[in-house]
Enzyme design. Structure first.
Site, PDB file in Angstrom:
ATOM      1  N   LYS A   1       0.933  -1.162  -0.032  1.00 55.61           N
ATOM      2  CA  LYS A   1       0.001   0.207  -0.010  1.00 55.61           C
ATOM      3  C   LYS A   1       0.839   1.093  -0.051  1.00 55.61           C
ATOM      4  CE  LYS A   1      -4.201  -2.113   1.694  1.00 55.61           C
ATOM      5  NZ  LYS A   1      -3.789  -3.589   1.910  1.00 55.61           N
TER       6      LYS A   1
HETATM    7  C1  LIG Z   1      -4.455  -4.722   1.167  1.00 58.27           C
HETATM    8  C2  LIG Z   1      -3.779  -5.715   1.254  1.00 58.27           C
HETATM    9  C3  LIG Z   1      -3.968  -6.911   0.412  1.00 58.27           C
HETATM   10  C4  LIG Z   1      -5.298  -6.778  -0.599  1.00 58.27           C
HETATM   11  O1  LIG Z   1      -5.244  -5.788  -1.917  1.00 58.27           O
HETATM   12  P1  LIG Z   1      -6.577  -5.291  -2.301  1.00 58.27           P
HETATM   13  O2  LIG Z   1      -5.925  -4.245  -3.241  1.00 58.27           O
HETATM   14  O3  LIG Z   1      -7.591  -4.694  -1.537  1.00 58.27           O
HETATM   15  O4  LIG Z   1      -6.922  -6.471  -3.252  1.00 58.27           O
HETATM   16  C5  LIG Z   1      -3.114  -8.010   0.076  1.00 58.27           C
HETATM   17  N1  LIG Z   1      -2.001  -8.139   0.746  1.00 58.27           N
HETATM   18  C6  LIG Z   1      -1.716  -7.232   1.726  1.00 58.27           C
HETATM   19  C7  LIG Z   1      -0.426  -7.360   2.504  1.00 58.27           C
HETATM   20  C8  LIG Z   1      -2.397  -5.801   1.861  1.00 58.27           C
HETATM   21  O5  LIG Z   1      -2.069  -5.114   2.667  1.00 58.27           O
END
Ligand SMILES: *Cc1c(COP(=O)(O)O)cnc(C)c1O
Length: 462
Positions: free
Chosen positions: A112
């Site tokens: 993120k």
């Molecule tokens: C947020 C997250 C996901 C999922 O991603 P999306 O974009 O919501 O599909 C997967 N793995 C980790 C470690 C995350 O923080």
């Protein structure tokens, strides 16, 4: 370039407006009105460029001249300078034709950061230009909150309030948020669970009168700029493995579908992709929908891959909009039905999705086994989210001559519980974070009462 809503009713917006707006007023999500194209020559010319330069080139058409090139290049360069690896998102070859795209070298060790390091800077840029300030409010059970705080800590025109459930996030995740002591960062521990925190944030967006006119901004994954920033690493990794002259496939550990939707956008822009494999944990709405046309909510299950624990995949709406030929009324009707009862996609859109997407769901027991197996075969310790991807990639590989890129969404040190349960002593934090458990923390504990929380925000915003 304008941005339109997936439900067809809200007004079209400029890039600046779409960055500052979360959900569209008709309940839909914003998408670009047309998809900019990367030609074979454009892609070929990216070979050997820095990540920041590829990012600039991929995102420029979406920004649509609303930020001048030098300024935008500067924002992008700064955003990715916060990553600890020179390649920003390095590829790690696991076996003959399976690669991990390591998206976890940012400040909070999860993917993120790629989007939020840029989003904070974009928001600050537009607010400064308008002479405005804004308040960010978000609820988190972990990854999003810390990434948002890191993305905003240096933003002069933003105050950020992140609510987490008191004593219900892991120590590493809490400290990644609470050890940021910047004046514009407010961590609130709510005496309740994640749903209580989330409900208070939703109520605050619905009725913003407590802010007396200040702008409230959402940084969750429905913000278009987050998707835009994530398109880049699909392009960069495919180019590193030979695009546009060679196809690749991607496997994406998925929850709200923001990440894999960004991959789909890269494909629509012209990146040669053979298939996308969607990996889920036991919260498998995406897998059930694709495999069995069961588009229905099921109760939330707490898993060892907690950042993928969801009931509804909010960004899936963006893909549905494409699958339904951009028919906003059809999307609105489908989602209305979905909110009320189990439903199904129409045949033609589902068939279209199945041409490009495969899926696989991985339960907790399998996930632990995969962490052990992957270590045995490759010496890598995978984080539990990435482990779902590793398994899904192997099961839904398709043509083995096409490189498979599995997105590694978090660093294993961040999710020690699963790693320890899999039988490992744990994984140390990377060197630049090894004092995390000694850093000073700051947070405020508040009861799960909307008026108390809103008063805290109103009094502390600057
Ligand atoms: C947020 C997250 C996901 C999922 O991603 P999306 O974009 O919501 O599909 C997967 N793995 C980790 C470690 C995350 O923080």
């Amino acid at each position: 370039m304008r941005y339109i809503s997936t439900r067809g009713q809200a007004p079209a917006l400029s890039f600046e407006e779409v960055v500052l707006t979360g959900m569209a007023s008709d309940g839909g999500l914003y998408v670009p009105e047309t998809v900019p194209q990367l030609s074979t020559d454009d892609l070929a010319a990216m070979a050997g460029l820095s990540y920041a330069e590829i990012a600039f080139r991929v995102m420029k058409p979406f920004v649509n001249g609303e930020i001048d090139d030098d300024t935008f290049r500067g924002l992008v360069t700064e955003a990715y300078a916060t990553f600890s690896h020179d390649a920003v998102v390095p590829l790690n070859q696991l076996d003959a034709n399976h690669f991990l795209l390591e998206l976890f070298h940012g400040p909070t060790l999860a993917f993120k950061d790629v989007a939020l390091q840029l989003l904070g800077r974009l928001l600050d840029h537009f607010l400064k230009k308008r002479g405005e300030r804004a308040v960010i409010m978000g609820a988190t059970s972990g990854d999003t909150g810390s990434a948002a705080i890191e993305g905003c800590r240096h933003c002069d025109n933003l105050d950020i309030f992140i609510l987490h459930p008191y004593q219900r996030v892991s120590e590493v995740q809490r400290r990644q948020m609470t050890s940021v002591l910047a004046d514009n960062v407010f961590n609130v521990a709510i005496e309740g669970n994640f749903d209580d925190a989330q409900a208070m944030v939703k109520a605050s967006f619905a009725d913003q009168s407590f802010l007396k006119g200040a702008r409230l901004v959402a940084v969750n994954s429905i913000n278009w700029a987050r998707i835009m920033a994530q398109i880049v690493y699909y392009v960069a990794s495919a180019v590193a493995l030979g695009a546009p002259h060679r196809k690749v496939s991607f496997c994406v550990p998925s929850a709200n579908f923001g990440n894999v939707f960004a991959g789909y956008m890269a494909y629509r822009m012209g990146l040669p992709v053979e298939r996308f494999v969607i990996a889920t944990n036991a919260n498998d709405i995406l897998h059930r929908t694709l495999a069995a046309n069961d588009f229905s909510k099921q109760e939330l299950k707490a898993t060892l891959a907690p950042s993928m624990d969801i009931v509804v995949s909010s960004n899936f709406e963006r893909l549905l909009f494409e699958a339904y030929d951009r028919d906003g009324a059809a999307v609105a009707a489908l989602l209305e039905r979905f909110q009320a009862e189990p439903t199904a996609l129409a045949d033609a859109p589902l068939a279209r999705l199945r041409e490009l997407f495969a899926s696989h769901s991985v339960d907790d027991a399998t996930l632990l086994q995969v962490i052990r197996e992957a270590h045995h075969r490759t010496q890598e310790i995978l984080d539990p989210h990435t482990a779902t991807g590793y398994r899904a990639a192997e099961r839904e590989r398709g043509d083995a001559s096409i490189p498979m890129i599995t997105l590694a969404t978090a660093h294993p040190a961040k999710f020690a519980e699963a790693v320890v349960k899999a039988g490992f002593p744990g994984v140390p934090l990377p060197p630049h974070m090894d004092d995390l458990l000694e850093r000073e923390e700051r947070y405020t504990v508040l009861p799960a009462e909307l008026s108390v929380v809103q008063q805290f925000v109103a009094e502390n915003r600057r």
